[in-house]
Scaffold this motif. Structure first.
Motif, PDB file in Angstrom:
ATOM      1  N   PHE A 275       0.818  -1.218   0.000  1.00 58.82           N
ATOM      2  CA  PHE A 275       0.000   0.000   0.000  1.00 58.82           C
ATOM      3  C   PHE A 275       0.857   1.277   0.000  1.00 58.82           C
ATOM      4  N   LEU A 276       2.168   1.144   0.086  1.00 56.90           N
ATOM      5  CA  LEU A 276       3.056   2.299   0.015  1.00 56.90           C
ATOM      6  C   LEU A 276       3.512   2.503  -1.425  1.00 56.90           C
ATOM      7  N   LEU A 277       3.448   3.724  -1.903  1.00 55.36           N
ATOM      8  CA  LEU A 277       3.814   4.047  -3.280  1.00 55.36           C
ATOM      9  C   LEU A 277       5.167   4.746  -3.318  1.00 55.36           C
ATOM     10  N   GLN A 278       6.012   4.335  -4.246  1.00 48.14           N
ATOM     11  CA  GLN A 278       7.317   4.968  -4.405  1.00 48.14           C
ATOM     12  C   GLN A 278       7.271   6.045  -5.478  1.00 48.14           C
ATOM     13  N   GLU A 279       6.538   5.791  -6.545  1.00 48.21           N
ATOM     14  CA  GLU A 279       6.472   6.680  -7.698  1.00 48.21           C
ATOM     15  C   GLU A 279       7.884   7.006  -8.167  1.00 48.21           C
ATOM     16  N   ALA A 280       8.212   8.273  -8.406  1.00 52.21           N
ATOM     17  CA  ALA A 280       9.530   8.628  -8.939  1.00 52.21           C
ATOM     18  C   ALA A 280      10.525   8.983  -7.831  1.00 52.21           C
ATOM     19  N   ARG A 281      10.217   8.618  -6.612  1.00 52.66           N
ATOM     20  CA  ARG A 281      11.093   8.937  -5.488  1.00 52.66           C
ATOM     21  C   ARG A 281      12.127   7.824  -5.300  1.00 52.66           C
ATOM     22  N   SER A 282      13.343   8.176  -4.941  1.00 48.42           N
ATOM     23  CA  SER A 282      14.364   7.145  -4.718  1.00 48.42           C
ATOM     24  C   SER A 282      14.401   6.693  -3.269  1.00 48.42           C
ATOM     25  N   ARG A 283      14.053   7.572  -2.362  1.00 48.49           N
ATOM     26  CA  ARG A 283      14.187   7.270  -0.935  1.00 48.49           C
ATOM     27  C   ARG A 283      12.839   7.145  -0.218  1.00 48.49           C
ATOM     28  N   MET A 284      11.916   8.005  -0.558  1.00 49.75           N
ATOM     29  CA  MET A 284      10.645   8.085   0.172  1.00 49.75           C
ATOM     30  C   MET A 284       9.551   7.256  -0.484  1.00 49.75           C
ATOM     31  N   LYS A 285       8.597   6.839   0.362  1.00 50.87           N
ATOM     32  CA  LYS A 285       7.367   6.214  -0.111  1.00 50.87           C
ATOM     33  C   LYS A 285       6.217   6.913   0.587  1.00 50.87           C
ATOM     34  N   ILE A 286       5.047   6.854  -0.041  1.00 51.37           N
ATOM     35  CA  ILE A 286       3.889   7.532   0.539  1.00 51.37           C
ATOM     36  C   ILE A 286       2.732   6.564   0.753  1.00 51.37           C
ATOM     37  N   MET A 287       1.898   6.934   1.705  1.00 51.29           N
ATOM     38  CA  MET A 287       0.677   6.180   2.015  1.00 51.29           C
ATOM     39  C   MET A 287      -0.490   7.132   1.775  1.00 51.29           C
ATOM     40  N   LEU A 288      -1.207   6.913   0.655  1.00 51.47           N
ATOM     41  CA  LEU A 288      -2.347   7.760   0.284  1.00 51.47           C
ATOM     42  C   LEU A 288      -3.586   7.408   1.092  1.00 51.47           C
ATOM     43  N   PHE A 289      -4.425   8.419   1.333  1.00 49.35           N
ATOM     44  CA  PHE A 289      -5.687   8.215   2.046  1.00 49.35           C
ATOM     45  C   PHE A 289      -6.839   8.799   1.249  1.00 49.35           C
ATOM     46  N   ASN A 290      -7.942   8.065   1.212  1.00 52.50           N
ATOM     47  CA  ASN A 290      -9.160   8.552   0.593  1.00 52.50           C
ATOM     48  C   ASN A 290      -9.888   9.404   1.630  1.00 52.50           C
ATOM     49  N   PRO A 291     -10.093  10.703   1.351  1.00 49.65           N
ATOM     50  CA  PRO A 291     -10.737  11.570   2.341  1.00 49.65           C
ATOM     51  C   PRO A 291     -12.183  11.186   2.657  1.00 49.65           C
ATOM     52  N   ASP A 292     -12.776  10.339   1.816  1.00 50.64           N
ATOM     53  CA  ASP A 292     -14.163   9.932   2.046  1.00 50.64           C
ATOM     54  C   ASP A 292     -14.263   8.630   2.847  1.00 50.64           C
ATOM     55  N   GLU A 293     -13.128   8.096   3.269  1.00 51.71           N
ATOM     56  CA  GLU A 293     -13.112   6.846   4.043  1.00 51.71           C
ATOM     57  C   GLU A 293     -12.424   7.071   5.381  1.00 51.71           C
ATOM     58  N   ASP A 294     -12.687   6.163   6.325  1.00 55.87           N
ATOM     59  CA  ASP A 294     -12.011   6.222   7.616  1.00 55.87           C
ATOM     60  C   ASP A 294     -10.529   5.920   7.430  1.00 55.87           C
ATOM     61  N   LEU A 295      -9.717   6.515   8.271  1.00 55.96           N
ATOM     62  CA  LEU A 295      -8.283   6.242   8.230  1.00 55.96           C
ATOM     63  C   LEU A 295      -8.013   4.804   8.665  1.00 55.96           C
ATOM     64  N   PRO A 296      -7.101   4.111   7.978  1.00 55.42           N
ATOM     65  CA  PRO A 296      -6.742   2.736   8.379  1.00 55.42           C
ATOM     66  C   PRO A 296      -5.762   2.788   9.569  1.00 55.42           C
ATOM     67  N   LEU A 297      -6.298   2.999  10.746  1.00 55.19           N
ATOM     68  CA  LEU A 297      -5.509   3.256  11.948  1.00 55.19           C
ATOM     69  C   LEU A 297      -4.422   2.207  12.192  1.00 55.19           C
ATOM     70  N   GLU A 298      -4.767   0.946  12.075  1.00 51.42           N
ATOM     71  CA  GLU A 298      -3.800  -0.120  12.350  1.00 51.42           C
ATOM     72  C   GLU A 298      -2.620  -0.056  11.365  1.00 51.42           C
ATOM     73  N   GLN A 299      -2.915   0.148  10.085  1.00 56.69           N
ATOM     74  CA  GLN A 299      -1.851   0.254   9.073  1.00 56.69           C
ATOM     75  C   GLN A 299      -0.947   1.453   9.354  1.00 56.69           C
ATOM     76  N   ILE A 300      -1.549   2.575   9.689  1.00 58.81           N
ATOM     77  CA  ILE A 300      -0.785   3.793   9.959  1.00 58.81           C
ATOM     78  C   ILE A 300       0.146   3.570  11.146  1.00 58.81           C
ATOM     79  N   GLU A 301      -0.401   3.038  12.228  1.00 60.06           N
ATOM     80  CA  GLU A 301       0.406   2.817  13.423  1.00 60.06           C
ATOM     81  C   GLU A 301       1.559   1.851  13.155  1.00 60.06           C
ATOM     82  N   LYS A 302       1.306   0.801  12.372  1.00 60.76           N
ATOM     83  CA  LYS A 302       2.366  -0.164  12.055  1.00 60.76           C
ATOM     84  C   LYS A 302       3.473   0.480  11.226  1.00 60.76           C
ATOM     85  N   VAL A 303       3.105   1.308  10.255  1.00 56.77           N
ATOM     86  CA  VAL A 303       4.102   1.964   9.405  1.00 56.77           C
ATOM     87  C   VAL A 303       4.927   2.959  10.228  1.00 56.77           C
ATOM     88  N   ILE A 304       4.279   3.734  11.076  1.00 58.90           N
ATOM     89  CA  ILE A 304       5.000   4.698  11.912  1.00 58.90           C
ATOM     90  C   ILE A 304       5.929   3.953  12.872  1.00 58.90           C
TER      91      ILE A 304
END
Length: 120
Positions: free
Chosen positions: A77-106
């Motif tokens: 669920f993490l996207l790298q796109e054109a980044r060499s070092r960073m990855k991102i976790m996108l969120f749909n503003p119309d859905e609840d945040l995936p709390l467990e996934q967020i906490e695990k990644v942090i």
């Protein structure tokens, strides 16, 4: 601190609410996490070293958490796109945040710094 507060206050709902919630989720993970404004974005640092940030994806128009050392992560669920070092976790503003996934990644990001893989 005012510029940092202004970043959140300038956002439109539901993104504003998501960013406030994400800020609280991240800050509660460890007492050594600090919250600063860098490059016009809210960054979260562990012992002074940047480890994640909040931003909105230009193309998808979705809020996300950017993981500075995302190259060490293999979560689908993490996207790298054109980044060499960073990855991102996108969120749909119309859905609840995936709390467990967020906490695990942090937690995983913090573990990189605590283990010494990433120098603090």
């Amino acid at each position: 601190m005012k510029q940092l507060d202004d970043f959140y206050l300038k956002q439109e709902e539901p993104v504003k609410g998501m960013f406030f919630a994400l800020k609280e989720i991240i800050l509660k993970q460890d007492s050594e996490i600090t919250h600063v404004l860098k490059y016009g974005m809210p960054f979260f640092c562990y012992k002074g070293k940047m480890f994640c940030y909040l931003w909105t994806h230009k193309k998808h128009k979705q809020p996300y958490i950017g993981i500075v050392e995302g190259k060490y992560f293999d979560e689908s669920f993490l996207l790298q796109e054109a980044r060499s070092r960073m990855k991102i976790m996108l969120f749909n503003p119309d859905e609840d945040l995936p709390l467990e996934q967020i906490e695990k990644v942090i937690e995983k990001a913090l573990d990189l710094y605590k283990s010494g893989i990433v120098k603090v």
